[in-house]
Write an enzyme that holds these catalytic residues in place. Structure first.
Site, PDB file in Angstrom:
ATOM      1  N   PRO A 146       0.793  -1.227   0.000  1.00 10.20           N
ATOM      2  CA  PRO A 146       0.000   0.000   0.000  1.00 10.20           C
ATOM      3  C   PRO A 146       0.827   1.279   0.000  1.00 10.20           C
ATOM      4  O   PRO A 146       1.866   1.355   0.657  1.00 10.20           O
ATOM      5  CB  PRO A 146      -0.819  -0.096   1.290  1.00 10.20           C
ATOM      6  CG  PRO A 146      -0.120  -1.090   2.139  1.00 10.20           C
ATOM      7  CD  PRO A 146       0.534  -2.044   1.194  1.00 10.20           C
ATOM      8  N   ASN A 147       0.319   2.233  -0.737  1.00  7.98           N
ATOM      9  CA  ASN A 147       0.868   3.593  -0.839  1.00  7.98           C
ATOM     10  C   ASN A 147       2.156   3.672  -1.653  1.00  7.98           C
ATOM     11  O   ASN A 147       2.640   4.764  -1.943  1.00  7.98           O
ATOM     12  CB  ASN A 147       1.073   4.227   0.554  1.00  7.98           C
ATOM     13  CG  ASN A 147      -0.222   4.295   1.330  1.00  7.98           C
ATOM     14  OD1 ASN A 147      -1.206   4.820   0.830  1.00  7.98           O
ATOM     15  ND2 ASN A 147      -0.257   3.731   2.527  1.00  7.98           N
TER      16      ASN A 147
ATOM     17  N   ARG B 287       4.870  10.837  -2.748  1.00  6.69           N
ATOM     18  CA  ARG B 287       4.604  10.607  -1.329  1.00  6.69           C
ATOM     19  C   ARG B 287       5.840  10.918  -0.479  1.00  6.69           C
ATOM     20  O   ARG B 287       6.894  10.316  -0.697  1.00  6.69           O
ATOM     21  CB  ARG B 287       4.264   9.116  -1.198  1.00  6.69           C
ATOM     22  CG  ARG B 287       4.174   8.618   0.197  1.00  6.69           C
ATOM     23  CD  ARG B 287       4.156   7.088   0.219  1.00  6.69           C
ATOM     24  NE  ARG B 287       3.922   6.645   1.565  1.00  6.69           N
ATOM     25  CZ  ARG B 287       4.197   5.430   2.015  1.00  6.69           C
ATOM     26  NH1 ARG B 287       4.719   4.522   1.199  1.00  6.69           N
ATOM     27  NH2 ARG B 287       3.963   5.117   3.256  1.00  6.69           N
TER      28      ARG B 287
ATOM     29  N   TYR C 258      11.013   8.994   1.026  1.00  2.67           N
ATOM     30  CA  TYR C 258      10.994   7.941   0.002  1.00  2.67           C
ATOM     31  C   TYR C 258      11.630   8.348  -1.332  1.00  2.67           C
ATOM     32  O   TYR C 258      11.688   7.537  -2.261  1.00  2.67           O
ATOM     33  CB  TYR C 258       9.543   7.484  -0.233  1.00  2.67           C
ATOM     34  CG  TYR C 258       8.906   6.892   0.999  1.00  2.67           C
ATOM     35  CD1 TYR C 258       9.363   5.682   1.523  1.00  2.67           C
ATOM     36  CD2 TYR C 258       7.868   7.544   1.673  1.00  2.67           C
ATOM     37  CE1 TYR C 258       8.800   5.134   2.670  1.00  2.67           C
ATOM     38  CE2 TYR C 258       7.296   7.002   2.815  1.00  2.67           C
ATOM     39  CZ  TYR C 258       7.769   5.803   3.306  1.00  2.67           C
ATOM     40  OH  TYR C 258       7.211   5.265   4.443  1.00  2.67           O
TER      41      TYR C 258
ATOM     42  N   ASN D 265       8.045  -5.501  -0.659  1.00  2.00           N
ATOM     43  CA  ASN D 265       7.918  -4.366   0.253  1.00  2.00           C
ATOM     44  C   ASN D 265       6.436  -4.285   0.588  1.00  2.00           C
ATOM     45  O   ASN D 265       5.631  -3.803  -0.207  1.00  2.00           O
ATOM     46  CB  ASN D 265       8.401  -3.067  -0.408  1.00  2.00           C
ATOM     47  CG  ASN D 265       8.365  -1.895   0.560  1.00  2.00           C
ATOM     48  OD1 ASN D 265       7.775  -1.989   1.642  1.00  2.00           O
ATOM     49  ND2 ASN D 265       8.996  -0.801   0.185  1.00  2.00           N
TER      50      ASN D 265
ATOM     51  N   ALA E 293       2.942  -0.674   4.888  1.00  2.00           N
ATOM     52  CA  ALA E 293       2.423  -0.685   6.268  1.00  2.00           C
ATOM     53  C   ALA E 293       1.944  -2.068   6.708  1.00  2.00           C
ATOM     54  O   ALA E 293       1.924  -2.357   7.920  1.00  2.00           O
ATOM     55  CB  ALA E 293       1.290   0.330   6.390  1.00  2.00           C
TER      56      ALA E 293
ATOM     57  N   GLU F  12      12.483  -9.446   2.113  1.00  2.00           N
ATOM     58  CA  GLU F  12      11.741  -8.268   2.586  1.00  2.00           C
ATOM     59  C   GLU F  12      12.609  -7.033   2.354  1.00  2.00           C
ATOM     60  O   GLU F  12      13.779  -7.032   2.736  1.00  2.00           O
ATOM     61  CB  GLU F  12      11.458  -8.429   4.081  1.00  2.00           C
ATOM     62  CG  GLU F  12      10.876  -7.180   4.737  1.00  2.00           C
ATOM     63  CD  GLU F  12      10.685  -7.334   6.254  1.00  2.00           C
ATOM     64  OE1 GLU F  12      10.981  -8.426   6.809  1.00  2.00           O
ATOM     65  OE2 GLU F  12      10.255  -6.350   6.877  1.00  2.00           O
TER      66      GLU F  12
ATOM     67  N   HIS G  53      12.754  -2.582   2.510  1.00  2.00           N
ATOM     68  CA  HIS G  53      12.173  -1.282   2.859  1.00  2.00           C
ATOM     69  C   HIS G  53      13.062  -0.185   2.319  1.00  2.00           C
ATOM     70  O   HIS G  53      14.298  -0.305   2.362  1.00  2.00           O
ATOM     71  CB  HIS G  53      12.008  -1.130   4.372  1.00  2.00           C
ATOM     72  CG  HIS G  53      11.067  -2.151   4.914  1.00  2.00           C
ATOM     73  ND1 HIS G  53       9.710  -2.064   4.729  1.00  2.00           N
ATOM     74  CD2 HIS G  53      11.304  -3.311   5.563  1.00  2.00           C
ATOM     75  CE1 HIS G  53       9.147  -3.137   5.267  1.00  2.00           C
ATOM     76  NE2 HIS G  53      10.086  -3.912   5.773  1.00  2.00           N
TER      77      HIS G  53
ATOM     78  N   ARG H 106      12.584   5.307  12.637  1.00  3.16           N
ATOM     79  CA  ARG H 106      11.285   5.981  12.551  1.00  3.16           C
ATOM     80  C   ARG H 106      10.412   5.596  13.752  1.00  3.16           C
ATOM     81  O   ARG H 106      10.922   5.122  14.758  1.00  3.16           O
ATOM     82  CB  ARG H 106      10.643   5.633  11.194  1.00  3.16           C
ATOM     83  CG  ARG H 106      11.529   6.095  10.024  1.00  3.16           C
ATOM     84  CD  ARG H 106      10.915   5.783   8.684  1.00  3.16           C
ATOM     85  NE  ARG H 106       9.670   6.508   8.487  1.00  3.16           N
ATOM     86  CZ  ARG H 106       8.785   6.218   7.527  1.00  3.16           C
ATOM     87  NH1 ARG H 106       9.042   5.222   6.669  1.00  3.16           N
ATOM     88  NH2 ARG H 106       7.677   6.915   7.421  1.00  3.16           N
TER      89      ARG H 106
END
Ligand code: DQA
Length: 153
Positions: free
Chosen positions: A9-10, A17, A22, A83, A86, A107, A109, A116
């Site tokens: 998502p996103n 964004r 990012y 990725n 969330a 995985e 990111h 964060r």
């Protein structure tokens, strides 16, 4: 070699964004560069904002034809780069889907999630993943491809 990149998502809004976190490149532009850099690797790409879409795509990659019967008999990818956005921090369903398929999942990111908010420090994906690459910006994806290439040599 065939690799599947799955973005959650996103991540369709990369470039727009929170560019301070990012970056300002779209994923499509980065993907074009990746494909140019690895002409011998077939890099397929899927993005979904829906948890179920990611689970279905993992099932389909592991067992082609399960969700899309017309793909029955197709070869599995050699590796998946995921990725989960969330959903990384919430999704037992994606954890279980990774465990359910015979394809290694790395995985990734873009941001260093450990610098964060606390809620980003836990990943449901990590215990099921073959490896984890975090915090190298979009280059996290390239590092994951390199890892699959070296593993398969
Ligand atoms: C992310 C980190 C997640 O915490 C966040 O929800 C994302 C992107 C990353 O690539 O840095 O959507 O997975």
């Amino acid at each position: 070699m065939k690799i599947l990149i799955i973005n959650g998502p996103n991540l369709n809004l990369l470039g727009k964004r929170e560019p301070g976190i990012y970056g300002s490149s779209t994923f499509e532009d980065y993907l074009e560069k990746l494909r140019e850099a690895y002409p011998d690797v077939v890099i397929n790409y899927f993005q979904s904002n829906l948890e179920g879409g990611i689970v279905d795509t993992l099932h389909e990659a592991g067992y082609p034809g399960t969700i899309q019967p017309e793909r029955e008999g197709e070869e599995r990818p050699d590796g998946i780069i995921l990725n989960a956005g969330a959903y990384t921090h919430t999704s037992v369903a994606i954890h279980d889907a990774i465990k359910a398929i015979p394809v290694p999942v790395i995985e990734v990111h873009i941001s260093n999630v450990h610098q964060r908010e606390d809620f980003r420090h836990h990943s449901f994906i990590s215990p099921a993943a073959a490896g984890i690459i975090i915090g190298f910006g979009l280059e996290s994806y390239r590092l994951a491809i390199d890892s699959f290439i070296n593993r398969l040599k």
